[in-house]
Design a protein around this motif. Structure first.
Motif, short mmCIF file in Angstrom:
data_model
loop_
_atom_site.label_atom_id
_atom_site.label_comp_id
_atom_site.label_asym_id
_atom_site.label_seq_id
_atom_site.Cartn_x
_atom_site.Cartn_y
_atom_site.Cartn_z
N ARG A 1 12.75 -9.29 -8.27
CA ARG A 1 12.70 -7.69 -7.65
C ARG A 1 11.08 -7.39 -7.81
NH1 ARG A 1 16.80 -3.74 -10.34
NH2 ARG A 1 17.82 -4.61 -8.47
N ALA A 2 10.89 -6.77 -6.69
CA ALA A 2 9.28 -6.70 -6.48
C ALA A 2 9.09 -4.97 -7.27
CB ALA A 2 9.07 -6.02 -5.22
N PRO A 3 8.02 -5.10 -7.92
CA PRO A 3 7.64 -3.74 -8.99
C PRO A 3 7.68 -2.63 -7.90
CG PRO A 3 6.51 -5.76 -9.61
CD PRO A 3 6.98 -6.12 -8.37
N PHE A 4 8.32 -1.62 -8.46
CA PHE A 4 7.93 -0.28 -7.76
C PHE A 4 8.89 -0.47 -6.32
CE2 PHE A 4 4.11 -0.98 -10.08
CZ PHE A 4 4.09 -0.20 -10.79
N GLY A 5 9.47 -1.46 -6.14
CA GLY A 5 10.13 -1.48 -4.93
C GLY A 5 9.49 -2.06 -3.79
N GLU A 6 8.41 -2.51 -3.89
CA GLU A 6 7.22 -2.48 -2.97
C GLU A 6 7.08 -3.97 -2.21
OE1 GLU A 6 3.85 0.85 -4.56
OE2 GLU A 6 3.39 -1.36 -4.68
N THR A 7 7.68 -4.24 -1.14
CA THR A 7 7.82 -5.55 -0.50
C THR A 7 7.84 -5.57 0.90
OG1 THR A 7 9.00 -7.64 -0.67
CG2 THR A 7 10.51 -5.50 -0.73
N ASN A 8 7.86 -6.62 1.40
CA ASN A 8 7.75 -6.81 2.83
C ASN A 8 8.22 -8.27 3.38
OD1 ASN A 8 5.54 -8.38 3.04
ND2 ASN A 8 4.17 -6.36 3.20
N ALA A 9 8.38 -8.35 4.61
CA ALA A 9 8.84 -9.81 4.79
C ALA A 9 7.83 -10.83 4.48
CB ALA A 9 9.16 -9.93 6.23
N GLN A 10 6.76 -10.66 4.63
CA GLN A 10 5.50 -11.78 4.29
C GLN A 10 5.75 -11.86 2.76
OE1 GLN A 10 1.45 -10.56 4.38
NE2 GLN A 10 1.00 -12.34 5.45
N ILE A 11 5.80 -10.84 2.14
CA ILE A 11 5.96 -11.28 0.53
C ILE A 11 7.05 -11.84 0.09
CG2 ILE A 11 6.00 -9.96 -1.72
CD1 ILE A 11 3.97 -7.84 -0.45
N GLU A 12 8.21 -11.61 0.86
CA GLU A 12 9.56 -12.06 0.47
C GLU A 12 9.77 -13.58 0.95
OE1 GLU A 12 12.37 -9.40 2.26
OE2 GLU A 12 11.76 -7.87 0.74
N GLN A 13 8.89 -14.05 1.91
CA GLN A 13 8.88 -15.42 2.49
C GLN A 13 8.10 -16.17 1.36
OE1 GLN A 13 7.22 -15.96 6.35
NE2 GLN A 13 6.89 -18.20 5.92
N THR B 1 0.80 -1.30 0.23
CA THR B 1 -0.22 0.06 0.15
C THR B 1 0.75 1.10 -0.04
OG1 THR B 1 -0.06 -0.11 2.43
CG2 THR B 1 -1.82 -1.02 1.34
N PHE B 2 2.06 1.21 -0.34
CA PHE B 2 2.87 2.35 -0.16
C PHE B 2 2.62 3.47 -0.78
CE2 PHE B 2 6.55 5.00 -1.05
CZ PHE B 2 7.08 5.08 0.29
N ASP B 3 2.00 3.23 -2.30
CA ASP B 3 1.57 4.47 -3.03
C ASP B 3 0.39 5.20 -2.43
OD1 ASP B 3 -0.01 2.35 -3.57
OD2 ASP B 3 -0.76 3.14 -5.57
N SER B 4 -0.38 4.56 -1.57
CA SER B 4 -1.50 5.31 -0.72
C SER B 4 -1.37 5.97 0.51
CB SER B 4 -2.72 4.43 -1.08
OG SER B 4 -2.52 3.19 -0.23
N ASN B 5 -0.41 5.05 1.44
CA ASN B 5 -0.24 5.47 2.54
C ASN B 5 1.25 5.35 3.02
OD1 ASN B 5 0.37 2.89 3.02
ND2 ASN B 5 -1.22 2.27 4.21
N SER B 6 2.24 5.39 2.09
CA SER B 6 3.80 5.32 2.65
C SER B 6 4.11 4.17 3.44
CB SER B 6 4.21 6.76 3.04
OG SER B 6 3.93 7.63 2.11
N ARG B 7 3.28 3.29 3.53
CA ARG B 7 3.42 2.05 4.26
C ARG B 7 3.56 0.72 3.35
NH1 ARG B 7 2.63 2.75 9.93
NH2 ARG B 7 1.88 4.86 10.33
N HIS B 8 4.37 -0.28 3.65
CA HIS B 8 4.45 -1.49 3.18
C HIS B 8 3.87 -2.37 3.59
CE1 HIS B 8 7.44 -0.30 -0.18
NE2 HIS B 8 8.28 0.14 0.89
N ASN B 9 2.32 -2.14 3.67
CA ASN B 9 1.58 -3.33 4.15
C ASN B 9 1.02 -4.02 2.98
OD1 ASN B 9 1.56 -2.03 6.80
ND2 ASN B 9 -0.10 -0.66 6.28
N THR B 10 0.93 -5.13 3.03
CA THR B 10 0.59 -6.15 1.93
C THR B 10 -0.81 -5.51 1.36
OG1 THR B 10 1.70 -7.95 2.84
CG2 THR B 10 0.00 -8.45 1.07
N ARG B 11 -0.79 -5.59 0.15
CA ARG B 11 -2.08 -4.77 -0.47
C ARG B 11 -3.36 -5.88 -0.37
NH1 ARG B 11 -3.20 -0.68 -4.43
NH2 ARG B 11 -0.99 0.02 -3.93
N GLU B 12 -4.30 -5.46 -0.34
CA GLU B 12 -5.57 -6.29 -0.56
C GLU B 12 -5.58 -7.20 -1.80
OE1 GLU B 12 -10.55 -6.37 0.13
OE2 GLU B 12 -9.26 -4.39 0.13
N GLY B 13 -5.80 -8.27 -1.56
CA GLY B 13 -5.69 -9.37 -2.89
C GLY B 13 -4.54 -9.90 -3.18
N VAL B 14 -3.40 -9.45 -2.37
CA VAL B 14 -2.12 -9.85 -2.75
C VAL B 14 -1.90 -11.18 -1.73
CG1 VAL B 14 0.52 -9.54 -2.79
CG2 VAL B 14 -1.28 -7.67 -3.72
#
Length: 387
Positions: free
Chosen positions: A258-270, A216-229
């Motif tokens: 490499r995550a698009p837009f550099g948007e990733t977090n520990a859960q996604i990388e796992q 959700t970085f583009d909307s709230n500047s936080r790397h929370n996993t986006r809904e649907g991901v």
């Protein structure tokens, strides 16, 4: 009153003497035949129902299994596997490397990789089976390396490839190799360009299939996993790209993504790690001026982030030279919207500058294999970059 003659009635009944009677008799026989057919069908289906139910019930399949899981012997990965009651598949990072007929065993011999690889043994057409990761895949994402000397010039490929020909020409003339992170859509849209990358000896890694936003970085500047991901969503994005690449060139991708837009977090990388992929970002600093994101995606000269191509090439050289014992990862793109003043136009100057400081230009795999474990205090890519 007409005389009743039984003999006449016996030999010439009314249905033979009158047309209406003949039609009624035919209709009666048709109805009787239909009732007999219906009764017979009901009786047959009722009697055979248990047998039919047994026939369509799923048959218990014995799973494939490793007789000896993948292990290293003299620099080569060796494994022995057995198929169960159905054929089995051996997959390396999601790509089929062997098919074992039902009830048979096989010995798999493959070149060893310097990076982690996920081997999977599964029943054909199912998700059953066993996975085996060698070495154990619990390593952190990569952005830079400590106690190493070298620079990895990496290029992301998504929607366009207008700079690729010049990039490949300059890399070839300087006899250096790079790592390209390509989307599945790029691979399908530019198959000949992908082949040129491979023929140039370069490394190709995964950039997802459709280049989606993952956090959700583009909307709230936080790397929370986006809904649907979800795990399935991300892994399908990676596997579709891997499949497209392997089908095109006949070899697996490097085990990096490499995550698009550099948007990733520990859960996604796992989730990506479960497929054998290790995330590769780019080297960052305390602020944008210290980052090795070349900002080639910034188009408007009035944008505060805008840096000219010549200035950026010089900045990369100066920043890398100031960190001589750091393994650096630089971010660029094979397609940009700038019509002029692009950092890719100054690639020869950039490479010459790095080599003048005796900084070798390497692929990510070469940089990974050249020294100790990467830093663990740099977990995610520089946020906010547009890719």
């Amino acid at each position: 009153m007409a005389e009743f003659n039984p003999l006449i009635w016996w030999r010439y009944p009314p249905f033979r003497r009158h047309e209406w009677a003949q039609r009624a008799m035919v209709l009666m026989w048709l109805l009787m035949c239909a009732n007999l057919v219906t009764a017979a069908a009901v009786f047959w289906l009722a009697r055979d129902q248990p047998a039919r139910a047994r026939a369509i019930a799923p048959v218990q399949q014995l799973d494939a299994s490793w007789l000896s899981p993948p292990h290293i012997v003299d620099g080569t990965v060796v494994a022995n596997a057995a198929a169960g009651s159905t054929p089995a598949l051996v997959l390396k990072n999601g790509v089929e490397v062997a098919r074992i007929p039902a009830g048979k065993t096989a010995r798999i011999v493959e070149p060893a990789s310097p990076a982690p690889v996920v081997w999977r043994l599964a029943n054909a057409g199912t998700v059953n089976g066993e996975s085996w990761t060698w070495p154990e895949f619990n390593q952190p994402p990569i952005k830079q390396f400590s106690d190493r000397r070298g620079v990895a010039l990496t290029f992301d490929g998504g929607a366009s490839a207008n700079m690729l020909s010049g990039i490949l020409r300059d890399l070839r003339s300087h006899r250096v190799r790079s790592t390209f992170f390509l989307t599945g859509q790029f691979i399908q849209r530019f198959p000949e360009k992908v082949r040129r990358i491979i023929l140039g000896g370069h490394e190709v890694a995964n950039h997802t299939f459709s280049h989606p936003h993952l956090t959700t970085f583009d909307s709230n500047s936080r790397h929370n996993t986006r809904e649907g991901v979800t795990r399935d969503f991300l892994q399908l994005e990676l596997l579709r790209t891997e499949y497209s690449f392997a089908r095109l060139v006949g070899q697996p991708m490097a085990p990096f993504w490499r995550a698009p837009f550099g948007e990733t977090n520990a859960q996604i990388e796992q989730w990506a790690g479960e497929l054998g992929y290790r995330h590769v970002g780019w080297t960052t600093g305390h602020d944008r001026s210290q980052s090795f994101d070349t900002l080639d995606w910034v188009v408007d000269p009035a944008d505060p982030l805008y840096v000219s191509g010549a200035e950026m090439a010089e900045r990369v050289v100066d920043l890398a030279a100031a960190r001589p014992n750091r393994g650096i990862i630089v971010l660029m793109h094979v397609g940009v919207d700038r019509r002029s003043d692009r950092v890719q136009d100054h690639l020869p100057r950039l490479i010459d500058g790095l080599q003048s400081h005796k900084l070798p230009v390497l692929t990510v795999s070469e940089l990974l294999a050249s020294g100790p474990t990467p830093d663990r205090d740099v977990a995610v890519a520089d946020p906010g970059a547009t890719d």
